[in-house]
Design a protein around this motif. Structure first.
Motif, PDB file in Angstrom:
ATOM      1  N   HIS A 240      30.058  52.446  43.262  1.00 25.53           N
ATOM      2  CA  HIS A 240      30.047  50.985  43.309  1.00 25.53           C
ATOM      3  C   HIS A 240      30.426  50.520  44.711  1.00 25.53           C
ATOM      4  CE1 HIS A 240      30.252  49.773  38.879  1.00 25.53           C
ATOM      5  NE2 HIS A 240      30.333  51.095  38.842  1.00 25.53           N
ATOM      6  N   ARG A 241      29.881  49.380  45.121  1.00 26.22           N
ATOM      7  CA  ARG A 241      30.377  48.703  46.313  1.00 26.22           C
ATOM      8  C   ARG A 241      31.583  47.838  45.940  1.00 26.22           C
ATOM      9  NH1 ARG A 241      24.964  47.072  49.872  1.00 26.22           N
ATOM     10  NH2 ARG A 241      24.155  49.220  49.994  1.00 26.22           N
ATOM     11  N   ARG A 242      32.310  47.416  46.941  1.00 25.43           N
ATOM     12  CA  ARG A 242      33.522  46.624  46.727  1.00 25.43           C
ATOM     13  C   ARG A 242      33.198  45.134  46.809  1.00 25.43           C
ATOM     14  NH1 ARG A 242      35.463  49.054  52.081  1.00 25.43           N
ATOM     15  NH2 ARG A 242      33.207  48.796  52.276  1.00 25.43           N
ATOM     16  N   VAL A 243      33.872  44.340  45.986  1.00 22.94           N
ATOM     17  CA  VAL A 243      33.796  42.880  46.106  1.00 22.94           C
ATOM     18  C   VAL A 243      35.120  42.401  46.691  1.00 22.94           C
ATOM     19  CG1 VAL A 243      33.617  40.694  44.889  1.00 22.94           C
ATOM     20  CG2 VAL A 243      32.173  42.616  44.210  1.00 22.94           C
ATOM     21  N   VAL A 244      35.026  41.634  47.764  1.00 19.25           N
ATOM     22  CA  VAL A 244      36.225  41.108  48.425  1.00 19.25           C
ATOM     23  C   VAL A 244      36.122  39.589  48.473  1.00 19.25           C
ATOM     24  CG1 VAL A 244      35.162  41.471  50.696  1.00 19.25           C
ATOM     25  CG2 VAL A 244      37.623  41.145  50.533  1.00 19.25           C
ATOM     26  N   ALA A 245      37.227  38.919  48.198  1.00 21.19           N
ATOM     27  CA  ALA A 245      37.239  37.451  48.227  1.00 21.19           C
ATOM     28  C   ALA A 245      38.485  36.958  48.939  1.00 21.19           C
ATOM     29  CB  ALA A 245      37.181  36.890  46.816  1.00 21.19           C
ATOM     30  N   ASP A 246      38.304  35.972  49.783  1.00 23.07           N
ATOM     31  CA  ASP A 246      39.419  35.284  50.426  1.00 23.07           C
ATOM     32  C   ASP A 246      39.698  34.013  49.639  1.00 23.07           C
ATOM     33  OD1 ASP A 246      40.106  36.930  52.738  1.00 23.07           O
ATOM     34  OD2 ASP A 246      38.066  36.481  53.399  1.00 23.07           O
ATOM     35  N   LEU A 247      40.920  33.928  49.129  1.00 28.66           N
ATOM     36  CA  LEU A 247      41.300  32.836  48.235  1.00 28.66           C
ATOM     37  C   LEU A 247      42.382  31.976  48.867  1.00 28.66           C
ATOM     38  CD1 LEU A 247      41.645  34.946  44.961  1.00 28.66           C
ATOM     39  CD2 LEU A 247      39.572  33.878  45.888  1.00 28.66           C
ATOM     40  N   LEU A 248      42.538  30.773  48.331  1.00 28.66           N
ATOM     41  CA  LEU A 248      43.653  29.914  48.665  1.00 28.66           C
ATOM     42  C   LEU A 248      44.416  29.618  47.381  1.00 28.66           C
ATOM     43  CD1 LEU A 248      42.067  27.365  51.170  1.00 28.66           C
ATOM     44  CD2 LEU A 248      43.762  29.131  51.678  1.00 28.66           C
ATOM     45  N   ILE A 249      45.712  29.901  47.379  1.00 30.09           N
ATOM     46  CA  ILE A 249      46.573  29.677  46.232  1.00 30.09           C
ATOM     47  C   ILE A 249      47.300  28.353  46.410  1.00 30.09           C
ATOM     48  CG2 ILE A 249      48.449  30.608  44.832  1.00 30.09           C
ATOM     49  CD1 ILE A 249      45.958  32.384  44.917  1.00 30.09           C
ATOM     50  N   ARG A 250      47.180  27.490  45.429  1.00 30.35           N
ATOM     51  CA  ARG A 250      47.872  26.206  45.479  1.00 30.35           C
ATOM     52  C   ARG A 250      49.365  26.424  45.232  1.00 30.35           C
ATOM     53  NH1 ARG A 250      45.621  22.119  41.318  1.00 30.35           N
ATOM     54  NH2 ARG A 250      46.837  23.423  39.902  1.00 30.35           N
ATOM     55  N   ARG A 251      50.195  25.810  46.049  1.00 31.04           N
ATOM     56  CA  ARG A 251      51.640  25.992  45.922  1.00 31.04           C
ATOM     57  C   ARG A 251      52.230  25.182  44.765  1.00 31.04           C
ATOM     58  NH1 ARG A 251      54.406  28.609  49.893  1.00 31.04           N
ATOM     59  NH2 ARG A 251      53.300  29.065  51.827  1.00 31.04           N
TER      60      ARG A 251
END
Length: 253
Positions: A240-251
């Motif tokens: 499998h290839r990798r899935v990468v995501a850049d997220l923003l978490i609300r404080r």
């Protein structure tokens, strides 16, 4: 607050060449510089194919991350005094794991010659403390068979379990789902998931790793988490290839 997450099916440590090589897996993960990693097909003292090694523990140690391993199968050791033979999923995290649970969902066992759908473990949930903010991370691996009925039951189980973390006002904690769903985004059995979660929708396909023909690996998020970017990262360290995501978490709320 930024958070980089990855979903990766490590194929029990073997690459597209079916050769076990944990160094390749480490390199494939290290290159992404992730904060949280959800792993599927993880051997822990399972058998000769992975050298009887603890893949979850070794990868966490090499990457300097906390680890939670959730077995699907846990069998008596092959020899007296040896560790139990286990296979399942894992969460690796740069942030402390303050709580964890291995939930049961409907499964069709690969170890039973005549399996029937039944509840079984292997749906880990961890609560991370990300700079003081609690974040719930779930990792899953849905059934691979062509018949979608077991996956449909697993999706229903997933939604029920994730909803249990929400309050009476249907306000849910910051939730992230990582996994190999063994179905493409438009599959009817996955449709209920998208009522609750947002797919990171990376450009690219994930399976098989060499000349992929479909995307079956996911990062999806609930309320309180925003997707900045999603991508499929090439590798031949697994099938499998990798899935990468850049997220923003609300404080705050």
């Amino acid at each position: 607050m930024p958070l980089r997450v990855v979903s990766y099916n490590i194929h029990a440590g073997a690459g597209m060449d079916n050769v076990f090589d944990l160094d390749r897996q480490e390199a494939a993960l290290r290159a992404l510089d992730a904060d949280v990693i959800g792993l599927q097909e993880v051997d822990v003292h399972w058998g000769a194919r992975s050298g009887w090694r603890d893949l979850a523990g070794e990868l966490a140690e090499r990457l300097g991350m906390y680890v939670h391993f959730a077995p699907i199968y846990s069998f008596d050791p092959a020899a007296e005094g040896a560790p139990r033979r286990e296979y399942g999923l894992a969460v690796l995290s740069r942030y402390p794991i303050v709580d964890s649970e291995n939930h049961e969902i409907t499964r069709l066992s690969t170890q039973d010659p005549n399996p029937v759908p039944a509840p079984a473990p292997g749906f880990p949930e961890v609560v991370l403390r990300v700079k003081g903010v609690p974040v719930h991370v779930y990792v899953t691996h849905l059934d691979y068979r062509p018949d979608p009925s077991v996956r449909a039951a697993q999706v229903a189980d997933t939604r029920r379990i994730m909803a249990e973390d929400c309050d009476r006002g249907a306000r849910c904690p910051r939730q992230i789902l990582l996994g190999d769903l063994n179905a493409e985004p438009s599959a009817p059995e996955l449709a209920p998931l998208w009522d609750d979660l947002t797919d990171s929708a990376p450009a690219g396909l994930t399976f098989p790793a060499l000349n992929p023909v479909k995307r079956i690996d996911y990062v999806a998020v609930g309320d309180g988490v925003r997707i900045r970017d999603g991508a499929v990262a090439e590798t031949l360290a697994s099938d499998h290839r990798r899935v990468v995501a850049d997220l923003l978490i609300r404080r705050g709320r």
